[in-house]
Design a protein around this motif. Structure first.
Motif, mmCIF file in Angstrom:
data_model
loop_
_atom_site.group_PDB
_atom_site.id
_atom_site.type_symbol
_atom_site.label_atom_id
_atom_site.label_comp_id
_atom_site.label_asym_id
_atom_site.label_seq_id
_atom_site.Cartn_x
_atom_site.Cartn_y
_atom_site.Cartn_z
ATOM 1 N N ASP A 238 20.276 42.785 29.518
ATOM 2 C CA ASP A 238 21.492 43.540 29.792
ATOM 3 C C ASP A 238 22.693 42.635 29.544
ATOM 4 O OD1 ASP A 238 20.263 45.959 30.758
ATOM 5 O OD2 ASP A 238 19.766 44.866 32.595
ATOM 6 N N HIS A 239 23.761 43.242 29.017
ATOM 7 C CA HIS A 239 25.002 42.477 28.884
ATOM 8 C C HIS A 239 25.584 42.237 30.269
ATOM 9 C CE1 HIS A 239 28.960 41.174 27.849
ATOM 10 N NE2 HIS A 239 29.518 42.254 28.356
ATOM 11 N N ASP A 240 26.065 41.013 30.514
ATOM 12 C CA ASP A 240 26.638 40.658 31.802
ATOM 13 C C ASP A 240 28.164 40.711 31.719
ATOM 14 O OD1 ASP A 240 27.346 39.689 34.244
ATOM 15 O OD2 ASP A 240 26.577 37.659 33.925
ATOM 16 N N PRO A 241 28.799 41.758 32.233
ATOM 17 C CA PRO A 241 30.266 41.872 32.132
ATOM 18 C C PRO A 241 31.005 40.825 32.948
ATOM 19 C CG PRO A 241 29.386 43.607 33.522
ATOM 20 C CD PRO A 241 28.200 42.914 32.917
ATOM 21 N N ILE A 242 30.354 40.285 33.996
ATOM 22 C CA ILE A 242 31.014 39.264 34.810
ATOM 23 C C ILE A 242 31.283 38.017 33.975
ATOM 24 C CG2 ILE A 242 30.776 37.789 36.845
ATOM 25 C CD1 ILE A 242 29.151 39.969 38.146
ATOM 26 N N ALA A 243 30.456 37.774 32.957
ATOM 27 C CA ALA A 243 30.656 36.613 32.084
ATOM 28 C C ALA A 243 31.929 36.734 31.259
ATOM 29 C CB ALA A 243 29.451 36.440 31.157
ATOM 30 N N GLN A 244 32.513 37.921 31.198
ATOM 31 C CA GLN A 244 33.740 38.130 30.439
ATOM 32 C C GLN A 244 34.929 38.429 31.342
ATOM 33 O OE1 GLN A 244 31.468 40.074 26.576
ATOM 34 N NE2 GLN A 244 33.514 40.780 27.058
ATOM 35 N N ARG A 245 34.838 38.037 32.603
ATOM 36 C CA ARG A 245 35.919 38.385 33.526
ATOM 37 C C ARG A 245 37.208 37.619 33.245
ATOM 38 N NH1 ARG A 245 33.431 34.396 36.684
ATOM 39 N NH2 ARG A 245 34.871 33.199 38.008
ATOM 40 N N PHE A 246 37.132 36.519 32.458
ATOM 41 C CA PHE A 246 38.352 35.799 32.087
ATOM 42 C C PHE A 246 39.077 36.480 30.923
ATOM 43 C CE2 PHE A 246 35.723 32.054 33.643
ATOM 44 C CZ PHE A 246 36.295 32.068 34.906
ATOM 45 N N LEU A 247 38.501 37.559 30.403
ATOM 46 C CA LEU A 247 39.076 38.410 29.353
ATOM 47 C C LEU A 247 38.969 37.789 27.957
ATOM 48 C CD1 LEU A 247 42.272 39.777 31.151
ATOM 49 C CD2 LEU A 247 39.923 40.631 31.236
ATOM 50 N N MET A 248 39.308 36.520 27.805
ATOM 51 C CA MET A 248 39.218 35.866 26.503
ATOM 52 C C MET A 248 37.868 35.176 26.366
ATOM 53 S SD MET A 248 40.566 35.173 23.652
ATOM 54 C CE MET A 248 39.911 34.161 22.329
ATOM 55 N N ARG B 139 29.653 34.022 41.217
ATOM 56 C CA ARG B 139 29.743 34.976 40.117
ATOM 57 C C ARG B 139 29.197 36.347 40.509
ATOM 58 N NH1 ARG B 139 27.000 34.571 36.067
ATOM 59 N NH2 ARG B 139 28.507 35.359 34.573
ATOM 60 N N ARG B 140 28.477 36.443 41.617
ATOM 61 C CA ARG B 140 27.878 37.714 42.007
ATOM 62 C C ARG B 140 28.652 38.403 43.111
ATOM 63 N NH1 ARG B 140 25.666 39.428 37.893
ATOM 64 N NH2 ARG B 140 25.587 37.519 36.722
ATOM 65 N N TRP B 141 29.860 37.949 43.388
ATOM 66 C CA TRP B 141 30.593 38.551 44.492
ATOM 67 C C TRP B 141 30.891 40.018 44.279
ATOM 68 C CZ3 TRP B 141 34.752 34.697 46.711
ATOM 69 C CH2 TRP B 141 34.084 33.755 47.492
ATOM 70 N N ARG B 142 31.357 40.359 43.099
ATOM 71 C CA ARG B 142 31.722 41.764 42.903
ATOM 72 C C ARG B 142 31.679 42.128 41.428
ATOM 73 N NH1 ARG B 142 37.601 40.228 45.067
ATOM 74 N NH2 ARG B 142 38.451 39.205 43.225
ATOM 75 N N PRO B 143 31.365 43.364 41.107
ATOM 76 C CA PRO B 143 31.348 43.803 39.707
ATOM 77 C C PRO B 143 32.759 43.870 39.140
ATOM 78 C CG PRO B 143 31.046 45.674 41.162
ATOM 79 C CD PRO B 143 31.008 44.451 42.034
ATOM 80 N N GLN B 144 32.834 43.882 37.822
ATOM 81 C CA GLN B 144 34.130 43.917 37.147
ATOM 82 C C GLN B 144 34.432 45.336 36.654
ATOM 83 O OE1 GLN B 144 35.988 40.740 37.030
ATOM 84 N NE2 GLN B 144 34.375 40.698 38.581
ATOM 85 N N SER B 145 35.701 45.720 36.746
ATOM 86 C CA SER B 145 36.099 47.045 36.267
ATOM 87 C C SER B 145 36.188 47.052 34.748
ATOM 88 C CB SER B 145 37.453 47.433 36.861
ATOM 89 O OG SER B 145 38.436 46.473 36.519
ATOM 90 N N GLU B 146 36.081 48.234 34.170
ATOM 91 C CA GLU B 146 36.171 48.373 32.717
ATOM 92 C C GLU B 146 37.604 48.106 32.247
ATOM 93 O OE1 GLU B 146 33.827 49.057 30.445
ATOM 94 O OE2 GLU B 146 32.230 49.080 31.954
ATOM 95 N N LEU B 147 37.731 47.509 31.070
ATOM 96 C CA LEU B 147 39.046 47.291 30.493
ATOM 97 C C LEU B 147 39.634 48.614 30.010
ATOM 98 C CD1 LEU B 147 38.379 44.110 28.325
ATOM 99 C CD2 LEU B 147 39.746 44.217 30.407
#
Length: 259
Positions: free
Chosen positions: A237-247, A38-46
């Motif tokens: 802090d909010h973790d955006p990686i936790a929402q990488r599946f979008l739904m 889960r820590r491989w890379r940050p997620q881009s903004e939607l």
């Protein structure tokens, strides 16, 4: 004869122990090279258009469940829970990464999520689940790692019992999934957020309701309480990686305590 059998057994045991040591070394080496997935890379903004697509899917996905369909009714080893399967997978990843010693769950309901957490902890070789609910009528799964507490999650006696189970200096994760009214979640945040230890997660479930984007008629709920809490600048802090599946049913609800 017997001596030969004893010698063969000793050789087998030594070979087995050697394989275990080599496997452990390989696992440590691999972990050091790649780190947690889960820590491989940050997620881009939607983008705005992407968010609109997610919201457009979210409304019927959740709305059909409101009408009696089973979109968010899933099970773990035969025990029901109400979660998006993508969120269940996210829980698996974060638990493997952070290895909580105690998972506190407010809102047991059918017991499926507590059972899921407990079986993950079995695989990881340690930890326990403390789960709270007001309904004594539901037959829930038995598991040696699960402790059930009966009562309101914001009752002072229940909070004290949870604190006793948590103890001092352990890795503590908290999941808030009981009464979803704003006032109740706000009280839970006051009581349980301080129990979360550094690097661990505080998950505010069902932040999607009250028009975020689902169930607008529900009234102020978890998202409102979450926003008010975060406005006080807590160590999360909010973790955006936790929402990488979008739904997710928990938008902005995956909070990680800063080191």
């Amino acid at each position: 004869g017997v001596r030969t059998l004893i010698a063969r057994h000793r050789d087998v045991v030594q070979e087995r122990d050697g394989l275990r040591r080599r496997l452990h070394h390989l696992e440590k080496t691999a972990a050091a090279k790649v780190g947690p997935f889960r820590r491989w890379r940050p997620q881009s903004e939607l983008t705005e258009d992407e968010q609109k697509i997610i919201d457009a899917f979210h409304e019927p996905y959740y709305g059909r469940w409101e009408k009696g369909d089973d979109t968010i009714t899933v099970s773990w080893l035969g025990y029901r829970t109400l979660k998006c399967p993508l969120d269940v997978w996210t829980y698996q990843e974060m638990i493997v990464e952070t290895r909580p010693a105690v998972i506190v769950e407010c809102g047991t309901r059918f017991g499926g999520s507590a059972y899921f957490f407990a079986t993950l902890l079995d695989l990881l070789g340690g930890g326990k689940v403390v789960t709270v609910d007001i309904d004594p009528s539901i037959k829930r799964p038995e598991h040696p790692r699960i402790t059930y507490l009966l009562g309101s999650s914001i009752d002072s006696d229940i909070v004290a019992q949870v604190r006793e189970h948590v103890g001092q200096g352990k890795r503590v994760m908290v999941v808030l999934d009981s009464d979803h009214s704003e006032a109740h979640v706000a009280e839970e945040l006051k009581a349980y957020a301080p129990m979360v230890t550094e690097g661990q997660y505080l998950v505010v479930e069902d932040t999607n309701i009250y028009g975020h984007p689902a169930y607008p008629s529900f009234g102020p709920g978890p998202m409102v309480a979450r926003e008010a809490c975060m406005a006080t600048n807590p160590p999360f802090d909010h973790d955006p990686i936790a929402q990488r599946f979008l739904m997710t049913l928990n938008p902005k609800g995956w909070l990680r305590r800063r080191p």
